[in-house]
Scaffold this active site. Sequence first.
Site, PDB file in Angstrom:
ATOM      1  N   LYS A  17       0.845  -1.206   0.000  1.00 51.70           N
ATOM      2  CA  LYS A  17       0.000   0.000   0.000  1.00 51.70           C
ATOM      3  C   LYS A  17       0.871   1.243   0.000  1.00 51.70           C
ATOM      4  CE  LYS A  17       0.708   1.338   4.533  1.00 51.70           C
ATOM      5  NZ  LYS A  17       1.540   2.476   4.947  1.00 51.70           N
ATOM      6  N   SER A 118      -0.101  -6.884   4.688  1.00 46.94           N
ATOM      7  CA  SER A 118      -0.786  -7.425   3.520  1.00 46.94           C
ATOM      8  C   SER A 118      -0.671  -8.951   3.508  1.00 46.94           C
ATOM      9  CB  SER A 118      -0.192  -6.827   2.246  1.00 46.94           C
ATOM     10  OG  SER A 118      -0.959  -7.182   1.126  1.00 46.94           O
ATOM     11  N   ASP A 150      -2.717  -2.107  10.159  1.00 50.54           N
ATOM     12  CA  ASP A 150      -2.899  -1.965   8.708  1.00 50.54           C
ATOM     13  C   ASP A 150      -3.631  -3.154   8.087  1.00 50.54           C
ATOM     14  OD1 ASP A 150      -1.718   0.520   8.323  1.00 50.54           O
ATOM     15  OD2 ASP A 150       0.297  -0.312   8.108  1.00 50.54           O
TER      16      ASP A 150
END
Length: 338
Positions: A17, A118, A150
Site C-alpha cells: 500500500k 498485507s 494496517d
Amino acid sequence: MSDTLRGDPVVRVAHAKLNLTLAVLGRRADGYHALHSVMVPVELADRLSLAATSAGGDTLHVDGADCGPAVDNLVLRAIAAARAEARTELGPSVALGPLACRLDKRIPVAAGLAGGSSDAAAAIDGALAAWGIDLPAGARQRAAASVGSDVPFFLAGGWAVVEGRGEVVRPVPSVRGSAPVALLVTPAVPVGTPAVFAAWTAGLRPSGHGAALATSRHLADELLAGMAAHALVVRAGILAHANDLMPASGHVVPGLVALRRGMIRALGTAVGQSGSGPTLWVLYPSLEDASAAADAVRDALADGRIVAPGDGPPAVHVAPLVLDRPAIVPTGSNGSDT
Ligand code: C5P
C-alpha cells in the site's frame, strides 16, 4: 512443502500500500495514534500459498527478500487469529487443520509499504479458503485488527479512507482513467513504526499542524465525488506534503531528509513518504514517465547527486496504483491470476 499436502494450495497475491495522505490526530489512551489516511494498493506484491497438511502445526517457508522473523510471525499469527474467530463463530468442533504456507516476498520489509500486514490479510483470507469455510465480515475484520493496525485495510480491499488506529476502513472509489504510476524509493534502512510514532509523540511534527488532515479530508471528498486519474497526479505535489510522520521519520532515519531533498532536486517535483517510511514516492501519469524518473534517480545515486542512507543502494520500484480491484487478489491454484 511436504508430501503430506492435501489438495491444491490456495494462492493469494498480497499488494503493498501507499499512503497518499497520513494525518496523525493524536495519541489515544491505548497508546495507539488516531489517524486519517487515504490508502491505496499498488502493483508491488508478495504471493502467499497455503495448503492443508495432514499433521503438525502451521508452517511458513519464505523466499525472496530477507525478512526475518517479523513476517513469519504475522502470517502465522494471522492464521491463528482466523482459527480463533472461526471457532468462536462456527463452534469448537469445526475442522481447521494445519496449513503449510509458502511466501514469495517482493515488498521491501519495514518500509512503510505494509507488506507484512498485507501478507497477514492474505493469510486470513487464504486460510479460510483452504479450510473451505467463510466468516461474516465482522469476524474477518476482528481477526485482521487483532494482528495489526494496517491489516483491516488489506482485508477490505481497494482504495479506502482509514481512521481510528487503522481498524475503521471506509472504501472509496479509485480514480477513473489509466492508473497513475508510483516511483517508490526505499533506502536500505528498516524502520520500526513504534519508534516513529514515539518521535511524533515527543514533538517531532510538521509546523503547519492540521494541514495534513485538511488535505486528507479534501482528497477523501474528491474521491467520493469521483476523481479522474490526471486530477490525482496534478494533486500529488500537495499530497506529498500531507504526511504528519515525515519529521519523525527524518529524526529516526538520519539521511532520509537528505535523500528526499536529493530526489526533489533531481526530479524537479515534490516527493512524498508512505506511512512511517522510509519509502519515498512520486506519482506519474504513465509507466514511461515513472520509468524515466526511476532511471534519473539511479543515475543520480550512481554519481552522488543523491545520497541515500543504509548499507546498500535503495530499492527503486515503478508500481502502478491498483484500480478497482481488491488489495488481495485470489488466484488460481496454479498461481496464475484469474
Ligand atoms: O498495529 P501494529 O502492530 O501494526 O502497530 C505497530 C506499532 O505502531 C504500535 O505498537 C504503535 O507503537 C504504533 N502505531 C501507533 N498508532 C497506530 C498504528 C501503529 O502508535 N495507529
